[in-house]
Design a protein around this motif. Structure first.
Motif, short mmCIF file in Angstrom:
data_model
loop_
_atom_site.label_atom_id
_atom_site.label_comp_id
_atom_site.label_asym_id
_atom_site.label_seq_id
_atom_site.Cartn_x
_atom_site.Cartn_y
_atom_site.Cartn_z
N THR A 101 0.81 -1.22 0.00
CA THR A 101 0.00 0.00 0.00
C THR A 101 0.85 1.27 0.00
OG1 THR A 101 -0.10 -0.08 2.42
CG2 THR A 101 -1.92 -1.11 1.22
N ASN A 102 2.17 1.12 0.01
CA ASN A 102 3.06 2.28 0.17
C ASN A 102 2.61 3.11 1.38
OD1 ASN A 102 5.14 4.08 -0.20
ND2 ASN A 102 4.25 5.08 -2.00
N GLY A 111 2.06 5.21 4.71
CA GLY A 111 2.66 6.40 5.29
C GLY A 111 2.73 6.27 6.79
N CYS A 152 6.29 10.35 8.56
CA CYS A 152 6.71 10.56 7.17
C CYS A 152 6.80 12.03 6.80
CB CYS A 152 5.92 9.75 6.15
SG CYS A 152 4.19 9.95 6.14
N ARG A 159 7.89 3.75 0.37
CA ARG A 159 8.74 3.75 -0.84
C ARG A 159 10.12 4.35 -0.57
NH1 ARG A 159 11.88 2.83 -3.68
NH2 ARG A 159 12.27 3.35 -5.85
N ASP A 180 12.67 1.44 -12.81
CA ASP A 180 12.47 1.36 -11.36
C ASP A 180 11.33 0.38 -11.04
OD1 ASP A 180 12.21 1.67 -8.67
OD2 ASP A 180 11.48 3.73 -8.75
N GLY A 233 9.89 0.62 -7.31
CA GLY A 233 8.85 1.61 -7.12
C GLY A 233 7.52 1.18 -7.71
N LEU A 234 7.59 0.42 -8.79
CA LEU A 234 6.35 -0.05 -9.44
C LEU A 234 5.60 -1.01 -8.53
CD1 LEU A 234 4.97 0.36 -12.16
CD2 LEU A 234 6.18 -1.66 -12.99
N GLY A 240 3.10 -0.11 -3.46
CA GLY A 240 1.82 0.53 -3.68
C GLY A 240 0.94 -0.15 -4.71
N SER A 241 1.38 -1.28 -5.27
CA SER A 241 0.59 -1.92 -6.34
C SER A 241 -0.42 -2.92 -5.79
CB SER A 241 1.51 -2.57 -7.36
OG SER A 241 2.20 -3.65 -6.79
N GLU A 243 -2.12 7.72 1.46
CA GLU A 243 -1.32 6.62 2.01
C GLU A 243 -2.08 5.32 2.22
OE1 GLU A 243 0.06 8.18 5.79
OE2 GLU A 243 -1.92 7.97 6.70
#
Lengths: 453, 453
Positions: B144-145, B147, B151, B158, B188, B191-192, B195-196, B411
């Motif tokens: 979920t990336n 927060g 932060c 991330r 990257d 990073g992909l 949060g995916s 977030e």
């Protein structure tokens, strides 16, 4: 009508250069890599020009090589035969600069240092500072995910990028990311474009994060060591002590010797490595003195600490001479390995051994706080390509970096120069998915073919 | 033989749960969203278990819903009919923790706070701290990336992720990123994946960045304001002054009232908003007092500053009561808009107006330094789904956030809950390329279908 004439006709006047001599100057970067003969250069002045160019390129299946200022060190902007070079260097508008939100919205041709200066008028800064930042563009920095000296404290270009406007290969416009500090809507397309070397789309606008500029000028120290191992230990100790240097550079003996031969810095015979560090914190002077003590505790023979901004500049000035000193000695292949910080000294020693084994001159400067080393392989100015022994030594350096848990490129990118080693680091599954992603954005393969992945 | 029996047979003993009651507890997250009836739950204990499960799922075309601890607030881990739930919660090994390189390599089931505690034994910390960090997993945070409170100073998940090991839908293993602080080899992919929401692959290992833990306990202030606008102005002024708070939370009147009704915090009638901030810097006490002065300059009626760690905890304790106080009042739809910091007050006022217009109770707490607001829509406990007026008010809140240059989710993620608004923010081109990327990694569409994009 030739395809290029259709392009000339569909763009505003004087956008397309077809004079071969001028084209050649837009087909190179700062590597030795020889370009081919592009069809022409588009000097884009607006997003519309980019859209027009890419729609034309899609229609005629003409490869496009986007470029900023051509300061790259990996061949990513070197243009081959029959391509169109798409220069973004004329798109230089800072469209917005919001001190309240600490962001700026810029066109890709903005010079990196110009954005930093514009931000400083509001007590802010643009943190990423590649060595070329007085001549490099934000677009080029984004394309390569450029690093720099300050990234030991503030991170790389990706860490200052919030959102992008991108023109895709077929001329569609994609907006990624946002204006906010946080956000997780969908996949991180912004991160995907940063560092993709123009192979996925052409960035026409970027929303970047600014940071508070330091309130006081930075304080600097320069420490001399009898061995790279002691210098590496000092770097680890400084970082472990939480000193948060805003810059932490290491110069090896060969680099110091090159600088001394040129500018006579009074290099001692026993000095095998120099560490130059800065603190831009409010208590920077105290922090620089703390780093001085840590260097002395780790075997430094001498450590100078600045007591004025002028002295700080003088100490850091030695670092700035490094590349010029090397260029005097021959043609340069600038490499860019990055290792876990604890392996810094081991990597430097391995580079020295590779130099000796292959009879090659290698001078190394490192962003030591990040474990990012730039071994510069120096060879005869008269040679067009690095000779075989340089590649053999480079191969050994890359292999060692990977064995130490490192990477082939910390901040310069893959471009053309590093592609032959890529599989060694990334492996076949990564190659497959990266090719798959490339095909999603650029099914015809016209965007900067043969680079990055 | 049923497909599920083939799965049971190919995994070690006791890995697959088929008891419907137990399955149900693995099919929910912390939202109200009702799950379907999954086929079973795999309690993976190793990467091999994940590979086996995904190969089986590919062979039998069975959707897989990966999950950590199920603390998500967007429905991303809610499992539908006929799927296999793949729990990573048993993969709890901290495989490596290197103080020298300031990194850790962890399995996805490690509890966030456990990693932080392990790091603190070495003077380090794992910075991302979602409110659920005592029960959430690193794998869920990555998906979920996530927060959190810290932060505002240290960035989101991330920003602490260097590399991943991922099992793709067909069982292939992909390694992304690196162990180094910098690196630009290829696209990257790290990073992909962050949060995916488990739609591109299943993370089985993560290399995360640790940071130096603050040397002293944080100093805290709590400020009372007569209007959200004054509180918002104070936030902007604190950030502009370069105070670098390590936490900066805002509670609106409705939230404060809910807390006061529950625990009697002596809320004054005139207090419309409270700001609670911390500094974990070496000069944290002085910095907290500086932030106190800035609050007073911006109209605060009263500002308390802690002088001991116990007082600091007491002040921050009010913030920790916020969610519990709201849950007492009804069922909660927790939203997560993020706006440019300068729009914070405007957003709070718009939320208050939406609440009044639609007759809905909305209590807002915000990570104010990031412009990230959590308006909690409170409705009748007896209702299974939020009633129409809640959605109408939510729709207005989302529209306003986007109009102010913000985003739907700062977030928490998109999950199931935010998908119907996604197109409004991302647009059709982004949707197309995201679907294209999804197809590269998961051509059969079996990984957490219907989430994230």
């Amino acid at each position: 009508m030739r395809p290029i004439d259709a392009l000339v006709n569909s763009l505003p006047e004087a956008r397309v250069v077809t004079d071969p001599d001028v084209i050649d100057s837009y087909a190179r970067d700062r590597t030795f890599v020889a370009p081919g003969k592009p069809l022409g250069v588009v000097l884009a002045a607006s997003r519309d020009d980019v859209v027009t160019t890419l729609k034309w390129a899609t229609e005629h299946r003409v490869p496009v090589v986007p470029r900023g200022a051509g300061t790259g060190l990996a061949g990513a902007a070197v243009a081959g035969d029959g391509v169109i070079v798409l220069s973004l260097a004329r798109m230089t508008a800072i469209k917005e600069l919001s001190p309240a939100d600490e962001i700026a919205v810029v066109e890709p041709g903005v010079i990196t240092a110009d954005l930093d200066r514009a931000a400083r008028e509001h007590g802010l800064m643009y943190a990423p500072d590649p060595s070329s930042y007085e001549i490099s563009t934000i677009g080029g920095n984004l394309a390569t995910n450029a690093g720099g000296l300050r990234c030991v404290k503030y991170g790389v270009t990706r860490d200052s990028t919030l959102g992008l406007e991108v023109v895709l290969a077929d001329g569609r416009i994609l907006n990624t990311g946002r204006r906010t500090m946080k956000g997780v809507t969908g996949y991180d397309l912004t991160g995907l474009f940063v560092g993709s070397e123009g192979t996925l789309g052409v960035i026409t606008s970027a929303t970047v994060r600014l940071r508070r500029a330091p309130a006081v000028p930075p304080a600097t120290f320069a420490a001399e060591f009898g061995s790279p191992r002691d210098a590496g230990a000092a770097v680890s100790a400084i970082m472990a002590a939480g000193c948060q240097p805003s810059l932490m550079e290491l110069l090896d003996r060969t680099t110091l010797k090159a600088i001394d031969d040129w500018r006579n810095i009074g290099l001692e015979d026993a000095t095998q490595a120099m560490l130059i560090g800065q603190s831009d914190a409010a208590d920077g002077q105290a922090m620089a003195e703390r780093m001085q003590r840590i260097c002395l505790d780790n075997g430094a023979s001498f450590v100078a600490v600045s007591s004025t901004p002028e002295e700080a500049e003088e100490l850091i000035g030695v670092r700035r001479l490094a590349y010029g000193a090397k260029e005097r000695m021959g043609a340069c292949l600038v490499e860019d390995v990055c290792v876990p910080r604890s392996k810094l000294a081991e990597m430097i020693i391995a580079i020295e051994e590779a130099a000796a084994r292959h009879g090659v001159l290698i001078a190394t400067a490192a962003h030591a706080g990040d474990g990012n080393l730039h071994p510069v392989f120096i060879f005869d100015h008269g040679t067009l390509e690095p000779p075989a022994e340089v590649w053999a030594a480079a191969d050994e350096v890359f292999t060692t970096a990977l064995r130490l848990g490192g990477t082939l490129t910390g901040e310069h990118g893959v471009g053309l120069l590093k592609r032959r080693w890529l599989a060694m680091e990334a492996g076949p599954v990564a190659a497959e998915v990266q090719n798959g992603i490339k095909a999603v954005f650029d099914p015809l393969g016209i965007l900067n073919p043969g680079k990055a992945i």
